[in-house]
Design a protein around this motif. Structure first.
Motif, PDB file in Angstrom:
ATOM      1  N   PHE A   1      -1.953   4.153  -2.099  1.00 35.38           N
ATOM      2  CA  PHE A   1      -1.844   5.315  -1.226  1.00 35.38           C
ATOM      3  C   PHE A   1      -3.109   5.585  -0.424  1.00 35.38           C
ATOM      4  O   PHE A   1      -3.161   6.538   0.345  1.00 35.38           O
ATOM      5  CB  PHE A   1      -1.465   6.570  -2.037  1.00 35.38           C
ATOM      6  CG  PHE A   1      -0.191   6.415  -2.811  1.00 35.38           C
ATOM      7  CD1 PHE A   1       0.877   5.673  -2.311  1.00 35.38           C
ATOM      8  CD2 PHE A   1      -0.050   6.995  -4.061  1.00 35.38           C
ATOM      9  CE1 PHE A   1       2.052   5.521  -3.030  1.00 35.38           C
ATOM     10  CE2 PHE A   1       1.123   6.861  -4.793  1.00 35.38           C
ATOM     11  CZ  PHE A   1       2.179   6.112  -4.272  1.00 35.38           C
TER      12      PHE A   1
ATOM     13  N   ILE B   1       3.144   4.860   5.754  1.00 33.59           N
ATOM     14  CA  ILE B   1       3.397   5.693   4.577  1.00 33.59           C
ATOM     15  C   ILE B   1       4.161   4.850   3.565  1.00 33.59           C
ATOM     16  O   ILE B   1       5.160   4.213   3.906  1.00 33.59           O
ATOM     17  CB  ILE B   1       4.244   6.935   4.934  1.00 33.59           C
ATOM     18  CG1 ILE B   1       3.432   7.939   5.751  1.00 33.59           C
ATOM     19  CG2 ILE B   1       4.804   7.596   3.668  1.00 33.59           C
ATOM     20  CD1 ILE B   1       2.472   8.795   4.956  1.00 33.59           C
TER      21      ILE B   1
ATOM     22  N   LYS C   1      -5.166  11.187   5.040  1.00 36.42           N
ATOM     23  CA  LYS C   1      -5.891   9.980   5.480  1.00 36.42           C
ATOM     24  C   LYS C   1      -5.544   9.630   6.920  1.00 36.42           C
ATOM     25  O   LYS C   1      -6.412   9.215   7.699  1.00 36.42           O
ATOM     26  CB  LYS C   1      -5.560   8.800   4.561  1.00 36.42           C
ATOM     27  CG  LYS C   1      -6.224   8.828   3.199  1.00 36.42           C
ATOM     28  CD  LYS C   1      -7.746   8.843   3.292  1.00 36.42           C
ATOM     29  CE  LYS C   1      -8.312   7.562   3.932  1.00 36.42           C
ATOM     30  NZ  LYS C   1      -9.792   7.639   4.051  1.00 36.42           N
TER      31      LYS C   1
ATOM     32  N   GLN D   1      -1.747  10.596   1.767  1.00 37.79           N
ATOM     33  CA  GLN D   1      -1.579   9.638   2.869  1.00 37.79           C
ATOM     34  C   GLN D   1      -1.596  10.348   4.225  1.00 37.79           C
ATOM     35  O   GLN D   1      -2.167   9.839   5.192  1.00 37.79           O
ATOM     36  CB  GLN D   1      -0.272   8.865   2.678  1.00 37.79           C
ATOM     37  CG  GLN D   1      -0.301   7.931   1.468  1.00 37.79           C
ATOM     38  CD  GLN D   1       1.008   7.186   1.286  1.00 37.79           C
ATOM     39  OE1 GLN D   1       1.248   6.153   1.921  1.00 37.79           O
ATOM     40  NE2 GLN D   1       1.866   7.698   0.420  1.00 37.79           N
TER      41      GLN D   1
END
Length: 356
Positions: free
Chosen positions: A210, A321, A187, A184
């Motif tokens: 995720f 998150i 990303k 995460q």
């Protein structure tokens, strides 16, 4: 979260896990770890100055704890636990007695080396910090996204991996406690992120919950080298290694020039004595590709913990998150929960709710 009434009692029957015999190989059993009950005084005059009695609410169950049960000092993480002594772990607890004016009864506190027990007495200086239960962050997150797993992921990606937007990032054990956050975080930095994990269910999880771009089940890929060729046609820029062994060897055939490999664990090797662990035959690739491969312990980066907490807490509150927990109810399930870390059954962060 239980324990009501313990504040009024002068003595509690305290359950704690201790090491009865070393376990050099395999998954620890009830021959190695045992639960016992011992009386613990809560009388104020029995507590030393600047000490607290803490009632554990949540206990973190982590792979590194396995490495402290072998009886073999082979350079892994922390010293071995001692026979017949209580083992320790990362916990979140409630202060129920205080002989320190900086803490009051009811405060919620974090401890990195708490006894794996229902209650314990601790010098206040050994606690990490207080936790604000009204912060909007669920309490389990303080052992997960805001605890050691989240911090390990943050150090690995933000500090050591330092991927740029568009980088190709690979995360092993991607559905585990560290891997779910590492992907995460990558990303959020604009990377293309691929994960490996041990079941089709977890492949689906890390893609849907995720945000991984893609993932594969390493138990189905008979040729890891071919799998990485398929998922990384343009090579790997950053690999956060949690696994070691065959996966690390395969990755080294696909790294780009100046790739970075932060290594925070090698879980595939923890159950074996070092002479039986898998070697990596192609380490020469890190010379030709000028790869930076670096092992790290989060304890060496505590000067960055404040930066991490501020950044991660904002991500959590903003919904950027997400976490996945496997919560075992009751301290008696510690041994079972530890064993789950070394099977494909485990998803996300494993936590014991001490007195549900």
């Amino acid at each position: 979260m239980g324990g009501a009434g313990s504040e009024e009692r002068a003595v509690v029957e305290n359950r704690e896990w201790y090491l009865a015999a070393y376990a050099p190989e395999g998954v620890p059993t009830s021959d190695h770890l045992k639960l016992r009950t011992v009386p613990l005084s809560l009388a104020v005059d029995s507590i030393p100055d600047r000490h607290l009695v803490v009632q554990n609410l949540l206990i973190s169950v982590d792979p590194y704890q396995r490495t402290r049960l072998t009886g073999l000092e082979d350079g892994l993480y922390f010293p071995q636990f001692k026979l017949n002594e209580v083992i320790t772990g990362f916990t979140l607890g409630r202060v129920i007695r205080s002989k320190d004016s900086n803490y009051k009864e009811g405060d919620i506190v974090l401890n990195a080396f708490s006894p794996v027990a229902e209650h314990y007495v601790v010098p206040s200086e050994l606690l990490i910090r207080k936790v604000d239960p009204t912060s909007g962050v669920p309490l389990p997150d303080f052992l997960s996204s805001l605890g050691v797993p989240g911090f390990a992921a943050w150090v690995g990606i933000e500090v050591l991996g330092d991927p740029k937007p568009g980088s190709n990032v690979f995360i092993s054990a991607a559905a585990g406690a560290v891997g779910m956050y590492a992907g995460q975080l990558a990303k959020l930095k604009g990377c293309r992120v691929i994960g490996s994990t041990g079941s089709d269910e977890k492949v689906k999880l890390i893609k849907e919950e995720f945000g991984y771009d893609d993932a594969f089940n390493y138990n189905k890929e008979t040729d890891l080298d071919a799998a990485l060729s398929k998922y990384f046609p343009d090579g790997i820029d950053v690999y956060l290694d949690n696994v070691g062994g065959n996966m690390l060897e395969a990755v080294l055939n696909h790294v780009n020039k100046h790739a970075r490999i932060p290594v925070c664990g090698m879980i595939s090797q923890y159950k074996k004595i070092w002479t039986e662990r898998e070697g990596v035959r192609n380490l020469l690739n890190i010379v030709g590709k000028e790869v930076r491969m670096e092992g790290f312990l989060v304890g060496s980066y505590l000067d960055r913990f404040g930066d991490f907490t501020k950044e991660m807490q904002s991500y959590i509150i903003e919904g950027k998150i997400s976490s996945k927990f496997k919560i075992y109810h009751g301290i008696e399930r510690y041994l079972e929960s530890l064993g789950s870390l070394f099977t494909s059954s485990n998803v996300g962060k494993v936590i014991i709710e001490v007195n549900p």
